[in-house]
Write an enzyme that holds these catalytic residues in place. Structure first.
Site, mmCIF file in Angstrom:
data_model
loop_
_atom_site.group_PDB
_atom_site.id
_atom_site.type_symbol
_atom_site.label_atom_id
_atom_site.label_comp_id
_atom_site.label_asym_id
_atom_site.label_seq_id
_atom_site.Cartn_x
_atom_site.Cartn_y
_atom_site.Cartn_z
ATOM 1 N N TYR A 142 -20.566 -12.573 -19.265
ATOM 2 C CA TYR A 142 -21.180 -12.287 -17.965
ATOM 3 C C TYR A 142 -20.122 -12.038 -16.896
ATOM 4 O O TYR A 142 -20.360 -11.332 -15.928
ATOM 5 C CB TYR A 142 -22.033 -13.471 -17.501
ATOM 6 C CG TYR A 142 -23.444 -13.506 -18.022
ATOM 7 C CD1 TYR A 142 -23.715 -13.423 -19.379
ATOM 8 C CD2 TYR A 142 -24.510 -13.656 -17.146
ATOM 9 C CE1 TYR A 142 -25.014 -13.488 -19.855
ATOM 10 C CE2 TYR A 142 -25.813 -13.728 -17.609
ATOM 11 C CZ TYR A 142 -26.058 -13.637 -18.959
ATOM 12 O OH TYR A 142 -27.343 -13.713 -19.407
ATOM 13 N N LYS A 191 -20.525 -18.333 -32.712
ATOM 14 C CA LYS A 191 -20.513 -17.266 -33.725
ATOM 15 C C LYS A 191 -19.088 -17.211 -34.270
ATOM 16 O O LYS A 191 -18.394 -16.189 -34.189
ATOM 17 C CB LYS A 191 -20.955 -15.947 -33.064
ATOM 18 C CG LYS A 191 -21.175 -14.797 -34.020
ATOM 19 C CD LYS A 191 -22.439 -14.905 -34.859
ATOM 20 C CE LYS A 191 -22.506 -13.776 -35.857
ATOM 21 N NZ LYS A 191 -23.548 -13.991 -36.895
ATOM 22 N N ASP A 223 -27.101 -17.170 -34.762
ATOM 23 C CA ASP A 223 -28.241 -16.497 -35.408
ATOM 24 C C ASP A 223 -29.084 -17.507 -36.184
ATOM 25 O O ASP A 223 -30.323 -17.495 -36.134
ATOM 26 C CB ASP A 223 -27.780 -15.332 -36.304
ATOM 27 C CG ASP A 223 -26.619 -15.677 -37.220
ATOM 28 O OD1 ASP A 223 -26.016 -16.760 -37.067
ATOM 29 O OD2 ASP A 223 -26.308 -14.853 -38.106
ATOM 30 N N ASP A 247 -28.393 -18.059 -22.643
ATOM 31 C CA ASP A 247 -29.424 -17.255 -21.975
ATOM 32 C C ASP A 247 -30.522 -16.907 -22.978
ATOM 33 O O ASP A 247 -31.712 -17.098 -22.729
ATOM 34 C CB ASP A 247 -28.787 -15.979 -21.408
ATOM 35 C CG ASP A 247 -29.819 -15.053 -20.790
ATOM 36 O OD1 ASP A 247 -30.684 -15.556 -20.046
ATOM 37 O OD2 ASP A 247 -29.776 -13.841 -21.072
ATOM 38 N N ASP A 251 -34.595 -18.779 -23.539
ATOM 39 C CA ASP A 251 -35.897 -18.089 -23.469
ATOM 40 C C ASP A 251 -36.718 -18.409 -24.718
ATOM 41 O O ASP A 251 -37.921 -18.669 -24.646
ATOM 42 C CB ASP A 251 -35.709 -16.563 -23.394
ATOM 43 C CG ASP A 251 -35.697 -16.049 -21.956
ATOM 44 O OD1 ASP A 251 -35.226 -16.793 -21.074
ATOM 45 O OD2 ASP A 251 -36.153 -14.910 -21.731
HETATM 46 C C1 IPM Z 1 -31.450 -16.506 -16.543
HETATM 47 C C2 IPM Z 1 -31.610 -15.043 -16.223
HETATM 48 C C3 IPM Z 1 -30.323 -14.529 -15.627
HETATM 49 C C4 IPM Z 1 -29.223 -14.742 -16.655
HETATM 50 C C5 IPM Z 1 -30.363 -13.073 -15.153
HETATM 51 C C6 IPM Z 1 -31.467 -12.854 -14.130
HETATM 52 C C7 IPM Z 1 -29.052 -12.607 -14.627
HETATM 53 O O1 IPM Z 1 -31.982 -14.354 -17.364
HETATM 54 O O2 IPM Z 1 -31.190 -17.280 -15.603
HETATM 55 O O3 IPM Z 1 -31.603 -16.874 -17.706
HETATM 56 O O4 IPM Z 1 -29.061 -13.920 -17.565
HETATM 57 O O5 IPM Z 1 -28.515 -15.749 -16.545
HETATM 58 MG MG MG Z 2 -32.406 -15.593 -19.031
#
Ligand code: IPM
Ligand code: MG
Length: 359
Positions: A142, A191, A223, A247, A251
């Protein structure tokens, strides 16, 4: 206590969900005799529109000078075509870096009331889902160099993934210490079969493990981890991983608990000034329609009370109120199921406030 909170309402559903979290904080302040002062900060798409910059320097200054920052969400289709370094998300990344909050804590815990909202089979859910992803937040790909060049008549894009030993060490310590306060199991995710940065990650984590003999350390390739999170989530207590893997995995982890709309997060560095935000995005498709679930933001405010303001009772009061709200059968659209009562964002906030008790 008097606390000064910088508030970033942001874009899309941001203003709605933050509005409810502030009403919840005000109720807590009233019950427990605190004063919370709020300073509005522009960041993201709205700051691009107003100031031509997703995070103007004076806005970052307001955040750094606050006792903590509460953030809704930023971004939206409207700003898809602005240059990469001017995107709303860049404001968020600059905020994280500017506040030096390197440690992002994302809990994946299933609320018993929402077990049926999980896409996983009942026998997997019944084994329990209660783990935390500790994500490195201000390093890695990032924050490496991003560039696009013209080479041999075509475009070539580069993103650099770089980690130093000290960056790995400080986040690994948070992983070990978080595990120490829980079930004492730490899984380091990388990884290392492909990446040098991951081999250094693994080596550094193992070097530190000697200082934490009470914590059981395991390694997992990212993975495989993605697979294990849906196959057997009960095996995890604390996962520590680098920025991009965290990240993606967070999710996935949120989804198995029922809804991404329920998950809060805290980001901390060396001081108690933290950044608190739900892990979901700005959901422009439902913005301004009173449909969003404000619970991820409300629980982020609870984390702020717990981790930055040392107000554990007040944090419990919010979390218990959310639990009672769910017990009563209220649901926003994202977690709606048969036999429950559909409510909007505003009503959800109101019902949670009515359930806040000073126990
Ligand atoms: C998160 C989001 C952010 C990230 C984006 C909006 C930049 O997906 O906080 O998980 O990738 O960190
Ligand atoms: Mg995210």
């Amino acid at each position: 206590m008097v606390k000064n909170i910088a508030v970033i309402r942001g874009d899309g559903i941001g203003p709605e969900i933050v509005g409810e979290a502030i009403r919840v904080l005000d109720r807590v302040a009233e019950l427990y005799g605190h004063t919370f002062n709020y300073t509005d900060v522009d960041m993201g798409g709205c700051a691009i529109d107003k100031w031509g910059d997703p995070l103007p320097a004076e806005m970052l200054k307001k955040c750094v000078e606050s006792d903590s920052v509460l953030l809704g969400a930023v971004g939206g289709d409207k700003w898809n075509n602005v240059p990469g370094n001017m995107r709303p998300e860049k404001g968020l990344l600059r905020l994280r870096a500017g506040m030096e909050v390197y440690s992002n804590n994302r809990p994946a815990k299933i609320w018993p009331q929402l077990a049926e909202a999980s896409p996983l089979r009942k026998e997997i859910v019944d084994k329990g889902i209660d783990f935390i992803i500790v994500r490195e937040l201000i390093g890695g790909i990032y924050f490496g160099e991003h560039r696009t060049d013209e080479v041999g008549g075509e475009q070539v894009a580069t993103d650099v993934l770089k980690y130093s030993e000290s960056e790995i060490e400080r986040i690994a310590r948070i992983g070990f210490e978080t595990a120490r306060k829980r079930r004492k199991k730490l899984c380091s995710v990388e990884k290392s079969n492909v990446l040098d940065s991951s081999r250094l990650w693994k080596k550094t984590v193992h070097r530190l493990a000697e200082e934490y003999p009470d914590v059981e350390l395991s390694d997992m390739l990212v993975d495989n981890c993605a697979m294990q999170i849906v196959k057997n989530p009960a095996q995890f207590d604390v996962i520590v991983t680098e920025n991009m893997f965290g990240d993606i995995l967070s999710d996935e982890a949120s989804m198995i608990t029922g809804s991404i709309g329920m998950i809060p997060s805290s980001s901390l560095g060396a001081t108690s000034c933290g950044l608190y935000e739900p892990i979901h995005g700005s959901a422009p498709d439902i913005a301004g329609q009173d449909k969003a679930n404000p619970i991820g933001t409300i629980l982020s405010a609870a984390m702020m009370l717990r981790y930055s303001f040392d107000m554990p009772k007040e944090a419990d009061a919010i979390e218990n109120a959310v639990s009672r709200y769910l017990d009563e059968g209220w649901r926003t659209a994202d977690i709606m199921s048969e036999g429950k009562t559909l409510v909007g964002c505003r009503k959800c906030g109101e019902l949670i406030i009515s359930n806040i008790r000073k126990d």
